[in-house]
Design an enzyme around this catalytic site. Structure first.
Site, PDB file in Angstrom:
ATOM      1  N   CYS A 208     -11.054 -14.526 -55.713  1.00  0.00           N
ATOM      2  CA  CYS A 208     -10.370 -15.681 -55.149  1.00  0.00           C
ATOM      3  C   CYS A 208     -11.201 -16.921 -55.452  1.00  0.00           C
ATOM      4  CB  CYS A 208     -10.189 -15.496 -53.650  1.00  0.00           C
ATOM      5  SG  CYS A 208      -9.532 -16.938 -52.797  1.00  0.00           S
ATOM      6  N   HIS A 392      -3.128 -12.981 -49.745  1.00  0.00           N
ATOM      7  CA  HIS A 392      -4.523 -13.405 -49.592  1.00  0.00           C
ATOM      8  C   HIS A 392      -4.614 -14.926 -49.467  1.00  0.00           C
ATOM      9  CE1 HIS A 392      -8.927 -12.987 -50.464  1.00  0.00           C
ATOM     10  NE2 HIS A 392      -8.744 -14.230 -50.913  1.00  0.00           N
ATOM     11  N   GLU A 393      -3.932 -15.646 -50.351  1.00  0.00           N
ATOM     12  CA  GLU A 393      -4.012 -17.103 -50.318  1.00  0.00           C
ATOM     13  C   GLU A 393      -3.292 -17.685 -49.103  1.00  0.00           C
ATOM     14  OE1 GLU A 393      -6.366 -16.673 -53.439  1.00  0.00           O
ATOM     15  OE2 GLU A 393      -6.051 -18.491 -52.280  1.00  0.00           O
ATOM     16  N   HIS A 396      -5.656 -17.690 -46.275  1.00  0.00           N
ATOM     17  CA  HIS A 396      -6.544 -18.858 -46.233  1.00  0.00           C
ATOM     18  C   HIS A 396      -5.847 -20.032 -45.579  1.00  0.00           C
ATOM     19  CE1 HIS A 396      -9.810 -17.023 -48.272  1.00  0.00           C
ATOM     20  NE2 HIS A 396      -9.231 -16.959 -49.486  1.00  0.00           N
ATOM     21  N   HIS A 402     -13.022 -15.222 -46.079  1.00  0.00           N
ATOM     22  CA  HIS A 402     -13.236 -13.941 -46.750  1.00  0.00           C
ATOM     23  C   HIS A 402     -14.006 -12.984 -45.858  1.00  0.00           C
ATOM     24  CE1 HIS A 402     -12.763 -16.017 -50.905  1.00  0.00           C
ATOM     25  NE2 HIS A 402     -11.635 -15.450 -50.530  1.00  0.00           N
TER      26      HIS A 402
END
Length: 1594
Positions: A208, A392-393, A396, A402
């Site tokens: 990432c 995953h993004e 964020h 993480h």
């Protein structure tokens, strides 16, 4: 991959699993072999995987039963409302993966797409954009996956084009995708690829792009808090942690490289599949919050977008994308396409910190959710794993950092999480870590997810294509062109033609029109540069139901008809878009439920017979129904003498049973099969219990379960009787075997299934009042029937191999139970007489009895006792005489089976029904009716087969005793068609059947030599006879020799235990098979005996001639066995064991046989009744002896242990079609002189046979006959106490049929013994197929049959059943599909028994020579000719629709009939109209020239509607005059004509004058004084007034 049983699907019993095993395995997996990947990019990707599996998914129902290979979830209707409480449709798939079944339980992801979802294609800027309310199908699914033996996992799949997505199992995450561009085969599977997430090929672990740093994360939070205070000062935050649902409205953008890679037509489906997977990841409970990802908008960048730069540098791309997505995002959260987060998908290889490709997969702002300028992320497309990158993004954006960096969530044992910085490809499934749950919960509790609280609203857009101006108002359009500070210039008019924007106080324009849909006034918007008014619809009025109509007439008079009542939506009717009524429109109920007479035709048959009088293709047929299981409520009929069927009605009459036969009460109503309970209520769940009692509790039922354990048998053997009235019948084999189940009635000659050695197809068979389902999967057979049976039937087993066991069960009502219903409350009563059964002639009226309840009336017949129901009454009724009609007889047989001259005839008479007779009339009485054809061509499309030619018969193979002769049979091919194989002459025939002379009744023995054990013996095959007797012999020798008999016994004959030692190997008798324990003991009394040792006997065939010894009692063809002894060869006086392997037989197992030598103990042996095992004779020769000695084939019984290894004392014997011979064991005697002894036979006498010490007890319940064995009189005997075999014993052995080959038998006596029967070899079967017979010669040993009269004569013949005489039956060719330019025609091919013409299963014909007859053939290859047409004729009518005709003909008859030009054409279709005139009005004046008027109109002619008057044109005819002149004569000057007084009253005339009615002639005439003529002068008027004054004075 094996097909594993899915016992985990439901709590099924073992029986049910066996029954459904075949269905569960159907369509389970692809065929073995390599799979081609037509798509090169996919092939490159797949070949790079370390491991993948090719699977064949199938669609199943909730129980796991196969439904279809089609995987698409077929929701084609408009998208439904997706409220959370709405019902969900479930779909099920099954995949066989890694030797286990995966069962997917999925439903449409209702919250995945917003109701206002829009797909937008952009071509550079806003001025070139297409927006559509996408019609994406509801094929994106989510749910669970269940694997056999493991717990439930999650799945998110899209079934738009195959199955694409991922699923999680306890041992890992898996992706699935279809093989792209693979040809789809109807009825076949679509191969898919399944691979693990960690198996995705990557050179390095992807990362990432978000930097991990405490300082950076803290700065991000400080910036966020500052932004919250500055931009949302008035929002109060709750410090309570409240879990509630959140909706993330998502914008997805795909760049040009994505579209180029996936294709413009496929990219939307691919992206939605990915987002469906993302939704599933956020629904994982490990996230700790209810978060829904909802796609509200998808933008496809068909061209490079202005203001958006996508480069390798990830940070620059993210910055550009965030700025661009904010500019296109409507500010108001109430806007249906407003998004909370934007996701960019690109095929550009992005890299964090560098403008070059690297391993970065995504980048996002930390804690950027709900910030318009930071709620965005970019993601590199990597295939299906892209879903994990997006999740995953998005994590964020929710403030999740993480795992393992600045927190305690470092992956333990390399077990990764979704928020791991490097997406390690571990086999375990990805989940959210505990830290991720804490991060996102903290983010939401702080109120930073304020924009996620609104449920996506549905926008009221009516059109599929959405105008951009609906979404972007004029201010937003100006901001998109000139920046965020631009506004719309209010002073400018006509915004639809040019959009003017205010920039820094000045109005500027790019001379572009405002976007379509822009508001341009009250209730107006811009469309194509014009301001168009949007009309307002009136308020809608929803509809309401009216009253129910009365019940209709019953559709049937018996057997459960249907009545209906309906209501209309007219109270009020829906208007102005109001909703139509919902609820029950039409209701039904059953009537006349009493059963019909058994001899009456079925209701379907009656409906088909209605078409008997309707010509079909200009011919009349007698129709009878056929059943179509796929469409049970459609009427299909077939002619009785035809080979085709036709759908007569789309829906059968209400009340028609859905399924004929069985116990189903379901009926067709309005073309739909409706469930009917046992209480005869529609859609009722009332069922019968196990023994047929409606709504019973099963207390009156009993289930009978039995097991058929008989191992061996021959032919048909009874399994058990299924009694009358049995239900839920199940018969099944425990294991698969080669046997066949059969069903017969109580009549032994009447079979219902698999009788006469003919095996029938799998399917349903109607018998005994129910339907039996016969199913054979491999070698496993089963029978099932619901019952009840109306007669008792026998279940049988046709033995082929050993029976592993058959279990069967059925349910029946207990005997002696009383009926709990009070019989006196219900009674039978006759109803009304029916109408006459015929409409002409003499018919019948009937009266039936109905079930009546006291005090209530007619009820269902089930309440009354059917045994007491009175018979129906009937009486004759006379109607008017029937008119004459044509009667057609049956067609005669065709005059030819092939060729161009076939014709068939029938008789056609004109008859009239008179009472009960038919009276013939002259044909003229029926000439008004269409006469049926009396002559019809037939079989003319069938080419005649070629002729067979035969050669001369060869000589017979033998001169007597039964032989074969042959001849050549060839096809002459004198026609184009091949020869008919069913008529092929025989090429083989029996011959020489006469009996051979008695002098040759003993056959010459085989030749043989003995070897010393160096060469293994070559065994001559011995054909196994049908009857396999046991024969026991001992070697014979010269009379002068003292002989002994070698012993053949079980090992260690001196011990009495069941255990022994075979050459150092232990053995033990099996006590579970008592039939193997019996033995025969044959011994002589010599004290010095030559012994067969374990190393002495060897047999070697030889071509040398062998003659009998002069000293031995032998003759030509005699069979003698010898024992020799020589120097150097060891001998023993102890009995020696000779193990023997039995001849292969699946029916019975024979006894063990022992032959002992020496003065051993007397041993008893139980008699064995089994005569099925073969006993083989061999011939040996002793080396070293000048006189060649022949040997006899020795009968051998099976050993104690049927499978001995090669380390045993004696090798095993051949089992299939081989003589049973020990090998490499030379046999000698101590003296080296051959000893010849007489034949020993077994006589079933009452004398006892000695029993050895190792005797095995005989089976309990049986009393054995003891056989006393003696040697013949010509043999030397010792003083031993053992008995010897007598001549009578030998005769008895032959009489009882124990001799295998009587022609090899040498008569032991010198003619002083008793007479006995001698039998010859069995001949070949008299036929090559079907039922035949074996023959053999039977004669008395004295050649006088009377001498053997006291002995039962062996059968000279027996039946032989070979395979059926199968042949191909070909049907008639159909008509050619085209009459020119090459068509085809087809015919039906069936495998049938050529003798009784019964249909056979196809495998019976697989042994036929040649290939099956062709199913189709080409026809009419001649090229088509052109049609010739003539000019059109004049129109038949001048108006109102006429017809023009022309001649169309084919000169040579070879024109394509499908392209025949039309011969008629409509013309002058305008209305017929004419001028209509009214009556003339009165003349305007009485003199001096007036005029008259009338009405003239162009009106439709007679027969047309008056409302069509506006369409009339009468220009083809002149218009009649509307005015004409009248009263042209001059007016007279007489004073008498002056009017001095009104004819009507003066006051009324003054009123008419005031109303200006004086112009009307009638008014002017009646009121002549008040309404004077216009031409009267003033002086005349004055004079008239004076006259009037005078008249008043008078």
């Amino acid at each position: 991959m094996p097909c594993a049983q899915r016992s985990w699907l439901a709590n099924l019993s073992v029986v049910a699993q066996l029954l459904n095993f075949g269905a569960l395995c159907y369509g389970r997996q692809p065929q073995p072999g390599p799979v081609r990947f037509p798509d090169r990019r996919q092939e490159h990707f797949i070949k790079g995987l370390p491991e993948y599996h090719v699977v064949g998914p199938v669609r199943v129902d909730a129980s796991g039963h196969f439904l279809s290979y089609g995987l698409h979830y077929p929701i084609t209707s408009s998208r439904r409302k997706r409220d959370l409480d709405g019902s969900e449709d479930w779909v099920y798939y099954r995949i066989s993966h890694e030797e286990k079944d995966l069962f997917f339980n999925l439903t449409v992801n209702q919250g995945f797409l917003s109701n206002s979802y829009i797909m937008e294609k952009r071509y550079g800027n806003l001025s070139h954009v297409k927006m559509m309310a996408s019609s994406a199908p509801l094929c994106h699914l989510s749910g669970t996956v269940l694997q056999q033996g493991t717990r439930v996992g999650t799945a998110a799949l899209s079934a738009c084009h195959g199955l694409t997505g991922f699923f999680q199992l306890p041992h890992g995450d898996f992706f699935i995708e279809p093989v792209k561009k693979h040809p789809l085969v109807e009825g076949g599977y679509h191969p898919h690829i399944v691979y693990r997430r960690q198996k995705v090929p990557e050179t390095k672990e992807p990362t990432c792009g978000l930097k991990d740093s405490v300082n950076i994360s803290q700065k991000q939070e400080l910036w966020r808090e500052k932004w919250e205070r500055h931009n949302l000062p008035s929002r109060s935050l709750s410090r309570r942690s409240i879990s509630k649902e959140r909706w993330v409205e998502t914008l997805v953008v795909a760049d040009t490289k994505m579209i180029e890679y996936h294709g413009s037509e496929n990219v939307e489906s691919y992206i939605l599949t990915i987002m469906n997977m993302v939704t599933g990841l956020f629904h994982n409970p490990s996230i700790g919050n209810a978060i829904h990802i909802v796609v509200v908008r998808l933008i496809l960048l068909e061209e490079e977008e202005q203001g958006l730069k996508i480069v390798h540098h990830a940070e620059k791309t993210l910055s550009s994308f965030c700025k661009w997505q904010k500019s296109i995002n409507p500010k108001s959260d109430l806007n249906p396409v407003h998004h909370d987060v934007a996701v960019l998908l690109t095929r550009k290889d992005i890299c964090a910190g560098f403008n070059r490709p690297c391993e970065t997969l995504g980048l996002s702002h930390l804690s950027g959710m709900c910030q318009p300028h930071r709620s965005c992320n970019i993601n590199e497309d990597s295939g299906l794993p892209l879903a994990f990158t997006i999740a995953h993004e998005l994590g964020h954006s929710f403030g999740i950092q993480h795992d393992g960096k600045e927190n305690d969530c470092e992956p333990v044992g390399r077990h990764p999480y979704i928020m791991s910085r490097q997406l390690q490809y571990d086999p375990t499934p990805l989940t959210w870590s505990k830290c991720s749950e804490e991060y996102i919960t903290r983010f939401l509790d702080r109120g930073w997810g304020f924009c996620l609280d609104d449920i996506p609203k549905k926008k009221g857009l009516k059109s599929k294509v959405i105008a951009p101006g609906v979404i972007y108002d004029v201010h937003h359009q100006c901001q998109l062109q000139y920046g965020p500070n631009a506004t719309f210039c209010q002073e400018v008019e006509n915004v639809c033609q040019t959009l003017w924007c205010s920039v820094k106080g000045f109005c500027r324009s790019k001379l572009d029109a405002a976007a379509d849909g822009t508001q341009c006034g009250e209730k107006k918007w811009c469309m194509a540069g014009k301001c168009i008014t949007v009309g307002k619809k009136p308020e809608s009025i929803p509809g309401g139901w009216g009253r129910w109509s009365p019940w209709s007439h019953c559709s049937r008079t018996c057997g459960a008809g249907v009545q209906s009542a309906e209501r209309l939506c007219n109270n009020p009717e829906p208007k102005f878009g109001g909703k139509y009524c919902t609820g029950e429109r039409k209701r039904y109920r059953l009537c006349n439920v009493h059963p019909c007479r058994s001899e009456a035709p079925t209701f379907r048959q009656m409906q088909c017979s209605e078409f008997d009088t309707v010509p079909y293709k200009n011919e009349l047929y007698h129709w009878f129904p056929i059943f179509n299981p796929a469409h049970p409520c459609e009427l299909y009929c077939r002619p009785i003498d035809g080979q085709f069927s036709e759908k007569m009605l789309d829906a059968v009459i209400d009340g028609t049973p859905c399924f004929e036969g069985g116990n189903s009460r379901n009926v067709c109503i309005n073309g739909i099969c409706k469930m009917v309970g046992c209480d005869y209520e529609i859609d009722s769940n009332a069922t019968e219990d196990r023994c047929g009692v409606c709504l019973g509790d099963g207390s009156s039922c009993q289930t009978v379960r039995k097991m058929f354990k008989q191992k061996e048998g021959s032919g048909y053997v009874d399994i058990g009787l299924i009694p009358k009235g049995a239900r839920d019948i199940r018969v099944m084999e425990i294991e698969g075997a080669g046997n066949f189940l059969a069903i017969r009635s109580e009549d032994p000659e009447k079979y219902y299934l698999n009788g006469g050695f003919i095996i029938q197809w799998n399917g349903n068979y109607k018998l005994a009042g129910t339907v039996f389902q016969y199913d054979r999967k491999g070698d496993l057979e089963k029978l099932m029937a619901t019952g009840p049976t109306n007669e008792s039937v026998w279940i049988q087993l046709l033995f082929q191999v050993t029976n592993p066991g058959i279990k069967y069960e059925y349910t029946i009502q207990k005997d002696g139970l009383d009926n709990d219903v009070e019989q006196q409350m219900y009674f039978w009563q006759y109803g009304h007489w029916t109408e006459c059964s015929v409409t002409c002639g003499t018919g019948i009226r009937r009266q039936t009895a109905h079930c009546i309840k006291k005090g209530r009336g007619m009820v269902k017949a089930t309440f009354c006792d059917p045994e007491t129901q009175p018979n129906g009454r009937q009486k004759k009724c006379h109607e008017k005489a029937c008119p004459p009609r044509w009667w057609a007889g049956e067609w005669e047989a065709c005059s030819a089976t092939c060729g161009p001259h076939g014709e068939k005839k029938r008789t056609v008479l004109c008859i009239q029904t008179m009472v009960s007779d038919e009276q013939a009339l002259p044909p003229t009485d029926c000439q008004h009716l269409l006469k049926p054809k009396t002559l019809l061509s037939c079989n003319r499309d069938i080419l005649c087969p070629s002729d067979w030619t035969v050669g001369n018969w060869s000589e017979c193979s033998v001169s007597c005793g039964g032989g074969v002769r042959i001849r050549s049979v060839t096809c002459a091919k004198n026609h184009d068609e091949p020869c008919d194989v069913t008529r092929k002459p025989n090429s083989r025939a029996l011959c020489g059947l006469q009996q051979c002379p008695s002098s040759r009744r003993v056959l010459k023995p085989n030749k043989g030599t003995i070897s010393n054990g160096k060469n293994p013996p070559t065994l001559k095959p011995v054909p196994p006879p049908t009857s396999r007797p046991r024969m026991l012999t001992t070697p014979t020798g010269p009379e002068s020799m003292s002989t002994s008999t070698p012993a053949i016994s079980s090992p260690s004959p001196t011990t009495a235990s069941k255990e022994g030692d075979l050459g150092g190997k232990q053995w033990q008798d099996s006590s579970t098979q008592p039939e193997l324990s019996s033995r025969y003991l044959i011994s002589t009394g010599s004290t010095s005996q030559p012994i067969l040792t374990s190393q002495s006997l060897s047999i070697q065939p030889s071509e040398e001639n062998v003659s009998s010894s002069d000293t031995g009692p032998t003759s030509e063809g005699g069979l003698v066995a010898t024992t020799t002894s020589g120097s150097g060869l060891s001998s023993s006086r102890n009995p020696i064991t000779w193990p023997v392997t039995p001849f292969y037989n699946t029916l019975t197992k024979g006894p063990e046989m022992e032959i002992h030598s020496g003065s051993g103990e007397e041993r008893e042996q139980p008699e064995d009744k089994d005569e099925s095992n073969p006993v083989i004779w061999t011939k040996i020769r002793v080396p070293g002896n000048d006189a060649p000695v022949e040997s006899t084939e020795m009968p051998l019984a099976p050993p104690l242990t049927p499978d001995l290894s090669r380390e045993s004392w004696w090798p095993p014997f051949s089992t299939v079609m081989e003589g049973l011979l020990p090998s490499q064991r030379p046999t000698t005697s101590e003296t080296g002189t051959p000893r010849v002894e007489g034949m020993v036979t077994e006589k079933p006498a009452n004398t006892l046979l000695p029993l050895g010490g190792d005797h095995q007890p005989e089976p309990s319940g049986k009393t054995a006959n003891r056989n006393h064995l003696k040697l013949p009189n010509n043999m030397n005997q010792t003083k031993s106490s053992e008995p010897v075999l007598t001549e009578e014993d030998a005769t008895s052995l032959i009489t009882e049929g124990f001799l295998l080959n009587a022609s090899n038998y040498k008569q032991l006596t010198n003619g002083h013994g008793s007479a006995h029967w001698i039998v010859g070899n069995w001949s070949e079967c008299s036929t090559t197929c079907g039922l035949g017979a074996y023959w053999r010669r039977v004669e008395c040993s004295t050649q006088m049959d009377s001498d053997c009269a006291a002995i039962q004569r062996p059968d000279p013949a027996k039946r032989c059943h070979l395979r059926p005489c199968a042949g191909w039956k070909v049907g008639n060719w159909s008509k050619c599909s085209r009459n020119c330019s090459g068509g085809f025609k087809i015919r039906e091919i069936q495998c049938v028994d050529s003798r009784d013409h019964r249909n056979l299963r196809p495998f019976h014909c697989q042994f036929l020579a040649g290939i099956p007859p062709p199913l189709s053939m080409s026809c009419n290859p001649e090229p088509c000719e052109a049609w010739q047409v003539e000019p059109w004729s004049q129109c038949s009518r001048s108006c109102g629709g006429g017809v023009q005709e022309r001649g169309v003909f084919c000169p040579g008859g070879l024109c394509d009939w499908t392209k025949r030009p039309t011969s008629t054409m409509s013309c002058n279709e305008h209305l017929c109209c004419h001028w209509a005139t009214g009556n003339w009005d009165l003349c305007s004046t009485s003199c001096g020239g007036g005029f008259q008027k009338r009405t003239v109109q162009c009106v439709p002619s007679e027969g047309n509607k008056t409302e069509d008057q506006d369409q009339c044109l009468c220009d083809h005819k002149p218009r009649p005059p509307e005015f004409k002149k009248c009263n042209q004569q001059a007016c007279k000057k007489s004073a008498d004509l002056l009017c001095t007084k009104d004819k009507l009253s003066a006051s009324f005339c003054q009123t008419l004058k005031a109303m200006k009615k004086c112009s009307v002639p009638t008014v002017r005439a009646e009121c002549c004084f008040s309404c004077p003529q216009t031409h009267i002068t003033h002086t005349q008027r004055q004079r008239r007034q004076r006259l009037l004054q005078k008249s008043k004075e008078l």
